[in-house]
Each structure stands twice: as structure tokens, then as C-alpha cells.
Scaffold this motif. Structure first.
Motif, PDB file in Angstrom:
ATOM      1  N   SER A  52       0.810  -1.222   0.000  1.00  0.00           N
ATOM      2  CA  SER A  52       0.000   0.000   0.000  1.00  0.00           C
ATOM      3  C   SER A  52       0.845   1.274   0.000  1.00  0.00           C
ATOM      4  O   SER A  52       0.459   2.289  -0.593  1.00  0.00           O
ATOM      5  N   THR A  53       1.985   1.254   0.665  1.00  0.00           N
ATOM      6  CA  THR A  53       2.838   2.448   0.677  1.00  0.00           C
ATOM      7  C   THR A  53       3.502   2.681  -0.675  1.00  0.00           C
ATOM      8  O   THR A  53       3.780   3.819  -1.046  1.00  0.00           O
ATOM      9  N   GLU A  54       3.718   1.607  -1.414  1.00  0.00           N
ATOM     10  CA  GLU A  54       4.365   1.718  -2.725  1.00  0.00           C
ATOM     11  C   GLU A  54       3.359   1.974  -3.843  1.00  0.00           C
ATOM     12  O   GLU A  54       3.649   2.659  -4.815  1.00  0.00           O
ATOM     13  N   TYR A  55       2.147   1.438  -3.674  1.00  0.00           N
ATOM     14  CA  TYR A  55       1.098   1.584  -4.681  1.00  0.00           C
ATOM     15  C   TYR A  55      -0.177   2.071  -3.988  1.00  0.00           C
ATOM     16  O   TYR A  55      -0.903   1.284  -3.384  1.00  0.00           O
ATOM     17  N   ASP A  56      -0.476   3.380  -4.112  1.00  0.00           N
ATOM     18  CA  ASP A  56      -1.667   3.907  -3.445  1.00  0.00           C
ATOM     19  C   ASP A  56      -2.954   3.533  -4.180  1.00  0.00           C
ATOM     20  O   ASP A  56      -4.056   3.732  -3.665  1.00  0.00           O
ATOM     21  N   ASP A  57      -2.814   2.982  -5.384  1.00  0.00           N
ATOM     22  CA  ASP A  57      -3.992   2.551  -6.148  1.00  0.00           C
ATOM     23  C   ASP A  57      -4.044   1.031  -6.260  1.00  0.00           C
ATOM     24  O   ASP A  57      -4.510   0.491  -7.256  1.00  0.00           O
ATOM     25  N   ILE A  58      -3.568   0.358  -5.222  1.00  0.00           N
ATOM     26  CA  ILE A  58      -3.408  -1.097  -5.284  1.00  0.00           C
ATOM     27  C   ILE A  58      -4.721  -1.808  -5.593  1.00  0.00           C
ATOM     28  O   ILE A  58      -4.732  -2.858  -6.225  1.00  0.00           O
ATOM     29  N   LYS A  59      -5.864  -1.232  -5.179  1.00  0.00           N
ATOM     30  CA  LYS A  59      -7.154  -1.891  -5.382  1.00  0.00           C
ATOM     31  C   LYS A  59      -7.898  -1.406  -6.619  1.00  0.00           C
ATOM     32  O   LYS A  59      -9.005  -1.868  -6.884  1.00  0.00           O
ATOM     33  N   LYS A  60      -7.325  -0.510  -7.363  1.00  0.00           N
ATOM     34  CA  LYS A  60      -8.017  -0.008  -8.550  1.00  0.00           C
ATOM     35  C   LYS A  60      -7.086   0.216  -9.741  1.00  0.00           C
ATOM     36  O   LYS A  60      -7.509   0.737 -10.767  1.00  0.00           O
ATOM     37  N   GLY A  61      -5.840  -0.192  -9.577  1.00  0.00           N
ATOM     38  CA  GLY A  61      -4.859   0.059 -10.624  1.00  0.00           C
ATOM     39  C   GLY A  61      -4.719  -1.037 -11.660  1.00  0.00           C
ATOM     40  O   GLY A  61      -3.951  -0.909 -12.612  1.00  0.00           O
ATOM     41  N   GLY A  62      -5.441  -2.145 -11.470  1.00  0.00           N
ATOM     42  CA  GLY A  62      -5.372  -3.208 -12.466  1.00  0.00           C
ATOM     43  C   GLY A  62      -4.043  -3.928 -12.523  1.00  0.00           C
ATOM     44  O   GLY A  62      -3.601  -4.364 -13.587  1.00  0.00           O
ATOM     45  N   TYR A  63      -3.395  -4.089 -11.383  1.00  0.00           N
ATOM     46  CA  TYR A  63      -2.098  -4.770 -11.343  1.00  0.00           C
ATOM     47  C   TYR A  63      -2.291  -6.290 -11.358  1.00  0.00           C
ATOM     48  O   TYR A  63      -3.310  -6.814 -10.909  1.00  0.00           O
ATOM     49  N   GLN A  64      -1.285  -6.954 -11.848  1.00  0.00           N
ATOM     50  CA  GLN A  64      -1.192  -8.401 -11.714  1.00  0.00           C
ATOM     51  C   GLN A  64      -0.023  -8.676 -10.771  1.00  0.00           C
ATOM     52  O   GLN A  64       1.119  -8.348 -11.085  1.00  0.00           O
ATOM     53  N   ILE A  65      -0.360  -9.247  -9.624  1.00  0.00           N
ATOM     54  CA  ILE A  65       0.637  -9.473  -8.587  1.00  0.00           C
ATOM     55  C   ILE A  65       0.920 -10.972  -8.489  1.00  0.00           C
ATOM     56  O   ILE A  65      -0.001 -11.761  -8.237  1.00  0.00           O
TER      57      ILE A  65
END
Length: 642
Positions: free
Chosen positions: A267-280
Motif C-alpha cells: 500500500s505504501t508503494e502503490y496507493d492505487d493497489i485496489k483499482k490500478g489493475g495490477y497483476q501481482i
């Protein structure tokens, strides 16, 4: 005549100004469609590419590029919603006049004439109210969008933005959600169900109203057949088909403790973790994650059975961390027995005393400072007095006895508290404390209780420290996230972080001692047939915390049990009795799943051996066999009475 022309000119000018004003008001709405950047669902995968969970805020949406939308899906939409889509410029005048006649006849707005472009606009920036103002705005926006985007781009936005019911935004999400399929695997009937949904998502939701959904889908299929876009055989087959529909949670969260930790760590690295469309992509193996949870239940059930029927086990819980030795990859992370009852992650958030499981760190210092596994230390009782409070501390062994003189190996194998405290005293509390702090340990006690692990640490953090034994002297930082891919396809790879703590040869001396703990010491309940296991039990005062920290040549498993309210466990519960069986269950099943796993620890260069009374003993140039006068010298050096 002159006045009439002037009036018409003024009216036309006023109309033009009104249109310009309207355009100025809605041009920003047009940009929202033209520069389309919707909220996208982030997906978390395990190391084998299996979906662990979907993360999203409000809208669960998986994006699909136009090139990956099946032609049959496009045909079904166009046939049903806008047959002349590829001919008009945003609005269909013929359809508008036809609808207008029906509206006038009914004296109210009863039929629309929206194109796919207009439907996209309604779903994206305008309301669905049937008012004249909204219709004018819609028409202007439709022309604006059509002049800025290709038909393919409009279709791409439509299929990704429209709501398909059941919490699914976008056709790719709906295909995965309703049918557990990719778009290219859909049948014609499944396509028809999806195309029919946006008109009334709740009414046609196949998980709730399958009959209505099928009826609407048949209308779509019938329309395609009437246009000649499908054959009679396709029509007949599709009409009779009854697809399997799934009703699953939107998150599909298969490992909630893991997912919580991923969100927290990123969360500190990606503030849009839940809406940015990332594949983790994680290091987690879902099969091992489920096995770890199952293994905790085995240990828990054993403890509950020993409590008796009337005992209250509501506070009893546990945690397990499984890590790959060489890479630090976390293969499983379970923070409790039941996430639904408690989301508190005991693997990462709790700080529990490691007790005797901490002893190998002290013994490793002794080895690195010249002691041998066969060096003898005093296992005797002493009373310590706090100079400031006059408070007495008189530690004791679990068995309430003492051996006098005992070798380092035997002291560790049988987890002798008194011998360990005396060893710390011999090594020098100040020196050991400074070294352990330098190694990264926090919140250590600056007194001899340090020898008994009297400080708090989480199982996950502890697994990183423990890796120095399993990894031949190299501490490996636990790694949960392996790779992140953003919506543009750019990858970020996470690398393993390591720190050399001791040499392989010195580390092997400790591995051999910890093997003996499992073979014939306090960790006997952790033995697994056909594979070498090393480890250490941990039991704190009054059995508040019980641990088994064990490893094979390939993986490490940290297991903890205790009460959430820090009350003592039932008398007699120890790391060997309570935690070791959970470890054994996991490792036994792991070997079955991975028969290729390494079975024996390799002896590194620089380690020598000698047979003593039929037992192979190891030594190095740093830790040579003790001299014959070692005991006498030790007595003199220690100043202790025997």
C-alpha cells in the motif's frame, strides 16, 4: 421580409450559442470516454499462476483489449442493440423517428433509440433519465465521441465499462465470474446471456433468475439467426443449451491472511493497489497454503483433545510460515485457524516470545567464537539478584534437575535452560547482546533471560532469522511478492535479499546439532521418515507460547501455538508435544507432493568428522575437538562451583 430573416438569424445564432454552451459543459464528459481510464481490478496469483484473489474498490473490472474480444461476441451485441452500428455517426436518425412516433402515440417516452455509442455514454457519464435535456446532451456527446474514436475503440470501451450484474463490470469479468471461462472459450449461448444482461442486470442475473436469463439469451440468438449471422444448426444447438453458471464471491479470496499481508506491504508503494489493475505474482503455493492451514488444525485438535470436554479453547490459535531455504520465497503463510472468526494475522502482527527455540542463535555464537559441539558447559542452578530491585531470579530446567557438566550438543538436544544461561554468562552478556543487535534482532532483554528467548517477535520475522541455519549461514529475508505487472504491461521484479551471518562449515555444526534435537531430543515428534529434519522446540514460562522451528534441506517451517489473551496453555503443553506434530504433518504431506525434494543435508568443505563411541562427531578449524583438559580449564575460567 427583412425582419423575418433577422429573427431567423437571431434564432439560429441563439441555437448555435446554446449548442456551444452545451458543448462547453459536457466536453469534459467526452474526455472521460475518449481518455478512458477506468478503475481496474488487481489480481493476485500464486507461484503457479493460480488466482488467489481479486482486489477492487467499488467496481470489479478486468480489462480486455479489442483484439481479444471474440468476433462472435461483437456480432451478438450489434445484432441485438445496434444493427447499423458500423454505418451511423453516433445516433441513428431512422430509429429516433421510429421511436418518436411511438412516444407521441403513447403521449410519453416509451421507447428509446440508443445506439451502442449512446449506451456507452449513458453508462459512463450521463444518467438513464428519459428527459429531453439528457437526450440532447447524449446526441452531442455521441457525435463528439464518434469523431474522436474508431468504432473498435468504442466497442472496447463499451465491453469494458458496462455493468453485467452480480458485481461484474466489463464482459471479461462477467465471463470469468458466471462461467469460469476466458472470452475465447465461451459458447454462443453463454455469449448471448452476457449480451442480454446490460439491459436489466438484476432481472437477467443467471445466478438468481436463470429462466429469465435464458429467455433473454434466446432472443439474442433468435435475432442473430433472423439476420442470417448464424446457421440453423448453430441456432438450434444454442437454443437448447443450458450453461453451467457459478455463483462465487467477487474477491475469490483463497488465502485471506496472505492477501491482507500483500495489501499491507504494497500500500505504501502503490496507493492505487485496489483499482490500478495490477497483476501481482506471489511466491505462495496455494496447495501448500491449504496444507499449512490443515496442519495447524492437526496441532490444534491435538491440544483441544488434551484439554477435556469442558475446557474453553476459544482463545487458542496458531500460525505457520513455510519458506524456501535458498530463495526466501514464502510458500505458505497462515495467520490463524479461522479467518472468518478472526482476521488478526498472528504470523505477521503478533509478537510472541520464542522461548527455547531461540537457543540455537546463542549456540551459534559459541561455535563461531571457538567452542565445539563437544565443549562442556555447566548445567547447574544459580540464583541471580537484581542489584536495583533485590529481586531474585532462579531459573530451572524443564525437568527440574541438572547435569553438572554437559556438552553444547547435549544441552541443545535436551534444551537445558541452566546450561544455556551459564553459556551466555561465559560468552559475555554484553558481547552477545551487541552481536545479536547487529544481526538485526530487536527488543532484546539486556539480562541473562535473553538466553531463554524472553522477547517478542512475529513468526514471519522469525522465519527470516531462522533461515541462517537452513541456508548454511546465509540469512534470507522472507519474500512474498515476486513480480508486479501494471496495466501497461511494465514488470517490476523483486529480488531476494540476503546477509551472511556465519560460514557454511560453522553453520553445518549447528545443523548437525539440530538434527540430533529431532532424532533423540525435545523435537522427536517432528521426525519424518525418509528425510533429514533439523529443528528446535520452544516453550516459554507456563507454556504461554509453544513453537517448533524446523527445516529440511529445501524448506523451513515455523509453527507457533498459544492463546490470544496470553494466558498459559494446559500444563504439559510444549513445543515438542504441541507444535512439532503440526510440523510433522505438513512435512510428511510435503514430501508426498514433492518426492523430488532433497533428503539429506550436504556437508560443506572445511567440516571434518571423527567417530567417538560409534557416533560421528563433526569439527572445524574454528571449532576443533576440545582438549583433554578442557573441563578443568572451563572450571577455572568460569569461576563456577560444581
Amino acid at each position: 421580409m427583412k425582419y423575418i430573416v433577422t429573427i431567423f438569424t437571431m434564432i439560429a445564432f441563439a441555437g448555435l450559442m446554446a449548442l456551444i454552451f452545451l458543448y462547453a459543459q459536457i466536453r469534459f464528459d467526452a474526455y472521460k470516454i475518449i481518455d478512458y481510464t477506468p478503475k481496474l481490478t488487481t489480481q493476485i496469483y500464486d507461484r503457479n499462476g493460480e488466482l488467489i484473489a481479486n482486489l477492487f474498490d467499488d467496481e470489479n473490472r478486468l480489462y480486455v483489449d479489442y483484439k481479444n474480444i471474440p468476433p462472435r461476441l461483437i456480432e451478438a451485441l450489434v445484432a441485438t442493440e445496434d444493427t447499423s452500428f458500423f454505418e451511423h455517426s453516433g445516433i441513428n436518425l431512422e430509429a429516433i423517428f421510429r421511436a418518436l412516433v411511438k412516444d407521441i402515440h403513447a403521449m410519453k417516452m416509451v421507447e428509446g433509440a440508443s445506439t451502442i455509442t449512446q449506451q456507452l455514454i449513458k453508462n459512463t457519464v450521463l444518467s438513464r433519465q428519459k428527459t429531453l435535456t439528457r437526450k440532447v446532451n447524449e446526441a452531442i456527446l455521441a457525435y463528439t465521441v464518434e469523431s474522436s474514436l474508431t468504432k473498435e475503440q468504442i466497442l472496447e470501451r463499451y465491453f469494458n465499462h458496462v455493468y453485467f450484474g452480480h458485481g461484474y463490470y466489463g464482459v471479461k469479468t462477467a465471463a470469468h465470474g458466471y462461467f469460469n471461462k476466458t472470452l475465447d472459450a465461451l459458447t454462443l449461448k453463454e455469449i448471448a446471456i452476457l449480451v442480454g444482461l446490460p439491459k436489466a442486470p438484476s432481472s437477467y442475473d443467471p445466478t438468481k433468475h436463470m429462466d429469465l436469463s435464458l429467455s433473454r439469451a434466446n432472443q439474442v440468438v433468435n435475432r442473430m439467426y433472423a439476420l442470417g449471422w448464424i446457421s440453423e444448426a448453430e441456432y438450434t444447438k444454442s437454443t437448447l443449451e443450458h450453461p453451467m453458471v457459478y455463483d462465487e464471491t467477487l474477491t475469490r479470496n483463497k488465502a485471506p491472511y496472505v492477501v491482507d499481508e500483500v495489501i499491507k506491504s504494497l500500500s505504501t508503494e502503490y496507493d492505487d493497489i485496489k483499482k490500478g489493475g495490477y497483476q501481482i505474482y506471489l511466491t505462495i503455493d496455494l496447495k501448500l497454503q491449504h496444507l499449512a492451514h490443515e496442519s495447524l488444525k492437526v496441532g490444534y485438535n491435538g491440544m483441544v483433545s488434551r484439554m477435556g470436554k469442558d475446557a474453553n479453547a476459544s482463545d487458542l490459535n496458531g500460525a505457520m510460515v513455510v519458506m524456501e531455504n535458498g530463495t526466501g520465497n514464502i510458500l505458505a503463510l497462515v495467520g490463524g485457524l479461522d479467518y472468518a472468526k478472526s482476521s488478526f494475522n498472528r504470523a505477521t502482527q503478533s509478537k510472541r516470545q520464542p522461548g527455547s527455540s531461540f537457543k540455537p542463535f546463542l549456540y551459534q555464537k559459541a561455535l563461531d567464537w571457538g567452542y565445539s559441539p563437544l565443549s562442556e558447559i555447566p548445567d547447574i542452578s544459580r540464583t541471580y539478584v537484581n542489584s536495583e530491585t533485590d529481586e531474585e531470579w532462579k531459573p530451572k530446567n524443564y525437568e527440574n534437575d541438572f547435569e553438572g557438566l554437559i556438552t553444547l550438543k547435549e544441552a541443545l538436544v535436551h534444551s537445558r535452560n541452566l546450561a544455556t544461561i551459564n553459556l551466555l554468562s561465559l560468552l559475555g552478556l554484553d558481547s552477545v547482546y551487541k552481536e545479536l543487535k547487529k544481526d538485526g534482532f530487536k527488543n532484546l532483554s539486556m539480562d541473562l533471560s535473553l538466553a531463554l528467548g524472553s522477547f517478542g517477535i512475529s513468526p514471519l520475522e522469525y522465519s527470516g532469522f531462522y533461515s541462517m541455519f537452513a541456508n548454511y549461514g546465509v540469512r534470507t529475508e522472507p519474500m512474498l511478492v515476486r513480480k508486479i505487472v501494471n496495466r501497461q504491461g511494465v514488470e517490476k521484479i523483486y529480488e531476494t535479499k540476503t546477509q551472511t551471518m556465519t560460514s557454511p562449515k560453522q553453520s553445518y555444526l549447528m545443523i548437525d546439532m539440530m538434527k540430533e534435537v529431532v532424532k533423540r531430543g525435545t523435537g522427536r515428534n517432528a521426525q519424518v521418515p525418509g528425510i533429514e529434519i533439523a529443528g528446535k522446540t520452544g516453550t516459554t514460562n507456563s507454556s504461554v507460547d509453544v513453537w517448533f522451528c524446523g527445516f529440511s534441506p529445501d524448506i523451513e517451517v515455523i509453527t507457533w501455538f498459544g492463546n490470544d489473551n496470553n494466558s498459559p496453555l494446559k500444563k504439559g503443553e510444549t513445543g515438542g508435544r504441541s507444535a512439532a506434530p503440526a510440523f510433522k504433518y505438513f512435512m510428511t504431506k510435503y514430501v508426498e507432493l514433492h518426492p523430488e525434494t532433497t533428503r539429506e543435508f550436504k556437508i560443506p568443505e572445511g567440516v571434518e568428522s571423527r567417530k567417538i563411541d560409534g557416533t560421528t562427531e563433526f569439527f572445524t578449524d574454528v571449532s576443533p575437538f576440545p582438549k583433554t583438559n578442557n573441563v578443568k580449564q572451563l572450571k577455572e575460567d568460569s569461576g563456577l562451583m560444581f
